[in-house]
Write a protein that holds these residues in place. Structure first.
Motif, PDB file in Angstrom:
ATOM      1  N   MET A  42       0.806  -1.218   0.000  1.00 25.13           N
ATOM      2  CA  MET A  42       0.000   0.000   0.000  1.00 25.13           C
ATOM      3  C   MET A  42       0.842   1.273   0.000  1.00 25.13           C
ATOM      4  O   MET A  42       0.527   2.236  -0.698  1.00 25.13           O
ATOM      5  CB  MET A  42      -0.924  -0.006   1.221  1.00 25.13           C
ATOM      6  CG  MET A  42      -2.035   1.026   1.140  1.00 25.13           C
ATOM      7  SD  MET A  42      -3.374   0.494   0.054  1.00 25.13           S
ATOM      8  CE  MET A  42      -4.124  -0.788   1.046  1.00 25.13           C
ATOM      9  N   ARG A  47      -2.190   2.115  -5.497  1.00 31.15           N
ATOM     10  CA  ARG A  47      -3.267   1.619  -6.364  1.00 31.15           C
ATOM     11  C   ARG A  47      -3.252   0.090  -6.444  1.00 31.15           C
ATOM     12  O   ARG A  47      -4.293  -0.554  -6.319  1.00 31.15           O
ATOM     13  CB  ARG A  47      -3.133   2.218  -7.762  1.00 31.15           C
ATOM     14  CG  ARG A  47      -4.258   1.817  -8.698  1.00 31.15           C
ATOM     15  CD  ARG A  47      -4.174   2.544 -10.023  1.00 31.15           C
ATOM     16  NE  ARG A  47      -4.357   3.976  -9.832  1.00 31.15           N
ATOM     17  CZ  ARG A  47      -4.338   4.859 -10.829  1.00 31.15           C
ATOM     18  NH1 ARG A  47      -4.101   4.455 -12.068  1.00 31.15           N
ATOM     19  NH2 ARG A  47      -4.533   6.140 -10.582  1.00 31.15           N
ATOM     20  N   LYS A  50      -4.281  -1.404  -2.983  1.00 30.12           N
ATOM     21  CA  LYS A  50      -5.724  -1.379  -2.742  1.00 30.12           C
ATOM     22  C   LYS A  50      -6.452  -2.404  -3.601  1.00 30.12           C
ATOM     23  O   LYS A  50      -7.382  -3.068  -3.147  1.00 30.12           O
ATOM     24  CB  LYS A  50      -6.271   0.025  -3.038  1.00 30.12           C
ATOM     25  CG  LYS A  50      -5.874   1.073  -2.011  1.00 30.12           C
ATOM     26  CD  LYS A  50      -6.462   2.426  -2.381  1.00 30.12           C
ATOM     27  CE  LYS A  50      -6.045   3.494  -1.370  1.00 30.12           C
ATOM     28  NZ  LYS A  50      -6.589   4.829  -1.728  1.00 30.12           N
ATOM     29  N   TRP A  54      -8.685  -5.357  -1.900  1.00 29.41           N
ATOM     30  CA  TRP A  54     -10.117  -5.462  -2.156  1.00 29.41           C
ATOM     31  C   TRP A  54     -10.471  -6.722  -2.941  1.00 29.41           C
ATOM     32  O   TRP A  54     -11.553  -7.291  -2.758  1.00 29.41           O
ATOM     33  CB  TRP A  54     -10.625  -4.224  -2.889  1.00 29.41           C
ATOM     34  CG  TRP A  54     -10.842  -3.063  -1.963  1.00 29.41           C
ATOM     35  CD1 TRP A  54     -10.130  -1.902  -1.896  1.00 29.41           C
ATOM     36  CD2 TRP A  54     -11.847  -2.964  -0.960  1.00 29.41           C
ATOM     37  NE1 TRP A  54     -10.609  -1.080  -0.912  1.00 29.41           N
ATOM     38  CE2 TRP A  54     -11.673  -1.713  -0.314  1.00 29.41           C
ATOM     39  CE3 TRP A  54     -12.873  -3.793  -0.526  1.00 29.41           C
ATOM     40  CZ2 TRP A  54     -12.503  -1.294   0.726  1.00 29.41           C
ATOM     41  CZ3 TRP A  54     -13.706  -3.368   0.506  1.00 29.41           C
ATOM     42  CH2 TRP A  54     -13.502  -2.133   1.116  1.00 29.41           C
TER      43      TRP A  54
END
Length: 265
Positions: A42, A47, A50, A54
């Motif tokens: 992170m 980007r 994340k 997710w």
């Protein structure tokens, strides 16, 4: 003073390697790995970090959500119960092990786990209905009491049935089939009722047919079976639960096992 310890053979090493890899590729660890990787990345690659984090969360949700788990279960679970007409041709019943409880003081030490007990219960019913001899199959990868010996003990003490064959050398489904076939074919038995979980039936049937036996599926303990029914608890049918999580793990385990068998042929 030196101690010469026996080195494990190649088959044993491959068995434990397979088990280790499966831990990484199955829930609950598998969906956590991209989350961990994402959190570690992170700071330098926000980007990408994340996205990975997710994706792990989404994957975990898919593996416990009833709609997606039902789809996975449908890919692997044998849909039909035993065909009564086909069962009349069987010469023997083969029931596969599914694990053990090592701490069972109420039973004097150790015994089979609940999955194996589900299979044994159905095998005992079939044996009484049809008068067929039973083969129990399950080894001891850790070098302890073969699971087949525990299965035989349960059949005798709880169901009053003594299996004719106790195959206690196998470590996985493929070896269940290969080693069981040796006992059965030596006795002139080639058509069997194969008792295992409905989710496990496809892989088990393929292995036993490859070993030269004619298989009549005798599945038990469905985890699916309805449009929204995963795990058998209607009160939780619309929501993720321990039942859907277990069914998702079992389905992924069987899909991974089927893939491994195809790659190793």
């Amino acid at each position: 003073m030196s101690f010469d310890l026996p080195l494990p053979d190649l088959a044993t090493l491959l068995f434990w390697l397979k088990k280790s890899v499966s831990v990484l590729l199955l829930p609950p660890l598998m969906p956590i790995l991209p989350v961990i990787a994402g959190l570690l990345l992170m700071r330098r690659h926000p980007r990408l970090g994340k996205g990975l984090a997710w994706s792990g969360v989404a994957l975990n949700l898919l593996l416990i959500a009833p709609f997606s788990v039902s789809w996975l279960v449908g890919l692997v679970e044998h849909p039909q119960a035993l065909d009564a007409a086909a069962a009349r041709r069987a010469q023997a019943i083969v029931v596969l092990g599914a694990g053990r409880r090592t701490h069972a003081p109420e039973f004097g030490g150790e015994t089979v786990n609940r999955l194996a007990l589900e299979r044994l219960r159905y095998a005992a019913r079939l044996a009484r209905e049809r008068g067929l001899p039973i083969l129990v199959s399950g080894g001891a990868p850790r070098g302890d009491t073969p699971e087949a010996a525990l299965m035989a003990q349960v059949l005798q003490e709880d169901y009053g049935l003594k299996p004719r064959w106790v195959e206690g050398a196998s470590r996985d489904t493929r070896e269940n089939a290969q080693f069981s076939a040796v006992h059965l074919q030596a006795a002139g038995m080639r058509r069997i009722l194969l008792v295992t979980h409905a989710m496990h039936m496809k892989r088990a049937r393929d292995a036993f047919e490859a070993a030269g036996l004619e298989v009549i599926p005798a599945p038990t303990a469905w985890l699916g079976g309805g449009e929204h029914d995963t795990g058998g608890d209607q009160s939780l049918a619309l929501f993720p639960s321990q039942n859907t999580a277990y069914a998702g793990w079992f389905a992924m385990h069987e899909l991974l096992g089927q893939l491994a068998y195809r790659l190793s042929r």
